[in-house]
Motif scaffolding. Structure first.
Motif, PDB file in Angstrom:
ATOM      1  N   UNK A 117       0.841  -1.192   0.000  1.00 19.18           N
ATOM      2  CA  UNK A 117       0.000   0.000   0.000  1.00 19.18           C
ATOM      3  C   UNK A 117       0.878   1.245   0.000  1.00 19.18           C
ATOM      4  N   UNK A 118       0.959   1.942  -1.160  1.00 23.72           N
ATOM      5  CA  UNK A 118       0.259   1.640  -2.409  1.00 23.72           C
ATOM      6  C   UNK A 118       0.814   0.385  -3.072  1.00 23.72           C
ATOM      7  N   UNK A 119      -0.006  -0.217  -3.901  1.00 24.15           N
ATOM      8  CA  UNK A 119       0.377  -1.466  -4.563  1.00 24.15           C
ATOM      9  C   UNK A 119       1.267  -1.154  -5.768  1.00 24.15           C
ATOM     10  N   UNK A 120       2.529  -1.558  -5.691  1.00 24.81           N
ATOM     11  CA  UNK A 120       3.491  -1.291  -6.759  1.00 24.81           C
ATOM     12  C   UNK A 120       4.355  -2.533  -6.955  1.00 24.81           C
ATOM     13  N   UNK A 121       4.508  -2.963  -8.190  1.00 25.22           N
ATOM     14  CA  UNK A 121       5.398  -4.075  -8.525  1.00 25.22           C
ATOM     15  C   UNK A 121       6.724  -3.501  -8.992  1.00 25.22           C
ATOM     16  N   UNK A 122       7.797  -3.915  -8.377  1.00 20.04           N
ATOM     17  CA  UNK A 122       9.139  -3.456  -8.734  1.00 20.04           C
ATOM     18  C   UNK A 122       9.840  -4.614  -9.438  1.00 20.04           C
ATOM     19  N   UNK A 123      10.244  -4.387 -10.687  1.00 23.68           N
ATOM     20  CA  UNK A 123      10.737  -5.511 -11.490  1.00 23.68           C
ATOM     21  C   UNK A 123      11.721  -5.036 -12.550  1.00 23.68           C
ATOM     22  N   UNK A 124      12.802  -5.787 -12.706  1.00 22.73           N
ATOM     23  CA  UNK A 124      13.735  -5.583 -13.802  1.00 22.73           C
ATOM     24  C   UNK A 124      13.457  -6.636 -14.860  1.00 22.73           C
ATOM     25  N   UNK A 125      13.079  -6.188 -16.043  1.00 27.04           N
ATOM     26  CA  UNK A 125      12.647  -7.091 -17.119  1.00 27.04           C
ATOM     27  C   UNK A 125      13.869  -7.705 -17.808  1.00 27.04           C
ATOM     28  N   UNK A 126      14.375  -8.789 -17.260  1.00 26.48           N
ATOM     29  CA  UNK A 126      15.609  -9.386 -17.777  1.00 26.48           C
ATOM     30  C   UNK A 126      15.393 -10.656 -18.589  1.00 26.48           C
ATOM     31  N   UNK A 184      -4.080  -0.217  10.164  1.00 25.82           N
ATOM     32  CA  UNK A 184      -3.495  -1.133  11.145  1.00 25.82           C
ATOM     33  C   UNK A 184      -4.294  -2.420  11.296  1.00 25.82           C
ATOM     34  N   UNK A 185      -5.427  -2.528  10.619  1.00 22.90           N
ATOM     35  CA  UNK A 185      -6.238  -3.751  10.697  1.00 22.90           C
ATOM     36  C   UNK A 185      -5.473  -4.927  10.106  1.00 22.90           C
TER      37      UNK A 185
END
Length: 331
Positions: free
Chosen positions: A243-252, A270-271
């Protein structure tokens, strides 16, 4: 078995920027799909066939009737797989249902409960052989749940990692919330079903979500055969912020990768117990393209601004122009 190809291509996809609409991409049949005849026959009641490419299902309670839910689902398939998936301009204009299979209640329901997975085609492509569509349906449960609704079968497109069977499911809880006494609605997302990445480049890909109740939405990797079947953790090396929803990726690695996420809504940040769970499964396509890693796009001033709300009366037609320019790396 049906070589007919579609007549239009009207989608736009870009690694970082997204338009608030959902498009779907489907492609060809693999050897596995052709040879797995007995398996496909066994799964026929729950699956339309091979080459599932995208899926999401969301829900909200009916405003007046107890235990009635409105589901909205969006799916994509390889268009030439069967005549039941054929879509052209006349299919869209006639508002005709296509597809098949069913969403099944696998937990919490009394007896056998299912919802048709047929949908209204909203777009198709000739060159990429895909059809996409969506549908909103209502269903009345016998109680308040929670209930688990699932659509599963075989098979995904050939992938760099993972593949085979698909499974997308949501959890519906119609018990009244402890914070406001209302029945919850699930989170939603307008993420594109295919996101194109440049080979060798690093990305932070935002997954845009919202919640009708204003709840905190967090995402996580889908896990277990019931949530993601053959595409659990199918993007090697990728990391995820919730949160926030983020995909971290190296396109190899070049090719297709299936991303399987679960979206969950919480009363507060906190839930620890989610109010509901929604599946989101789409594709990364990694390829060598003409622009470098620094290429960016920008929207012209004539394009509607982000988060603008436009009111459209029932039966009327809304038209807007979207203008985009791209700059190559270093220009």
């Amino acid at each position: 078995k049906n070589p007919r190809i579609l007549e239009n291509s009207n989608w736009l996809s870009e690694p970082i920027y997204e338009i608030a609409a959902v498009f779907f991409i489907v492609a060809g049949m693999t050897t596995v799909g052709r040879e797995a005849t007995l398996l496909l026959l066994f799964l026929l009641s729950g699956a339309l066939g091979s080459h599932f490419r995208f899926g999401i299902i969301t829900w909200k309670p009916d405003a007046t009737q107890t235990n009635k839910v409105w589901f909205q689902f969006k799916l994509a398939w390889r268009r030439s797989f069967s005549s039941s998936l054929y879509c052209d301009s006349s299919t869209i204009s006639s508002n005709r249902l296509v597809g098949g299979g069913s969403w099944s209640c696998v937990s919490g329901c009394s007896g056998t409960a299912s919802i048709s997975a047929q949908f209204y085609c909203t777009s198709f492509s000739t060159s990429e052989d895909w059809t996409q569509g969506e549908r909103t349906v209502q269903y009345s449960f016998s109680g308040t749940g929670p209930f688990t609704i699932r659509f599963s079968g075989c098979c995904w497109i050939g992938l760099v990692s993972g593949g085979g069977s698909w499974s997308v499911q949501t959890v519906v809880d119609l018990r009244r919330r402890s914070d406001n006494g209302k029945i919850n609605s699930s989170p939603i997302s307008a993420t594109s079903p295919i996101i194109r990445l440049q080979l060798g480049c690093s990305y932070s890909v935002p997954i845009h979500t919202d919640d009708p109740d204003g709840d905190v939405v967090k995402c996580r990797w889908a896990s277990g055969s019931s949530e993601c079947a053959g595409v659990c953790n199918a993007v090697p090396g990728a990391t995820l912020t919730r949160n926030p929803c983020v995909i971290i990726y190296t396109a190899n690695r070049a090719g297709w990768l299936a991303v399987a996420l679960t979206l969950e809504d919480f009363m507060t940040s906190t839930s620890s117990v989610p109010l509901s769970k929604v599946p989101l499964q789409f594709l990364f396509h990694v390829a060598q393209r003409g622009t470098g890693c620094g290429a960016t796009i920008s929207f012209a001033s004539s394009t509607l601004a982000d988060n603008v709300c436009v009111t459209v009366s029932p039966g009327s037609t809304f038209t807007t122009k979207i203008s985009v320019t791209e700059s190559a790396s270093g220009t």
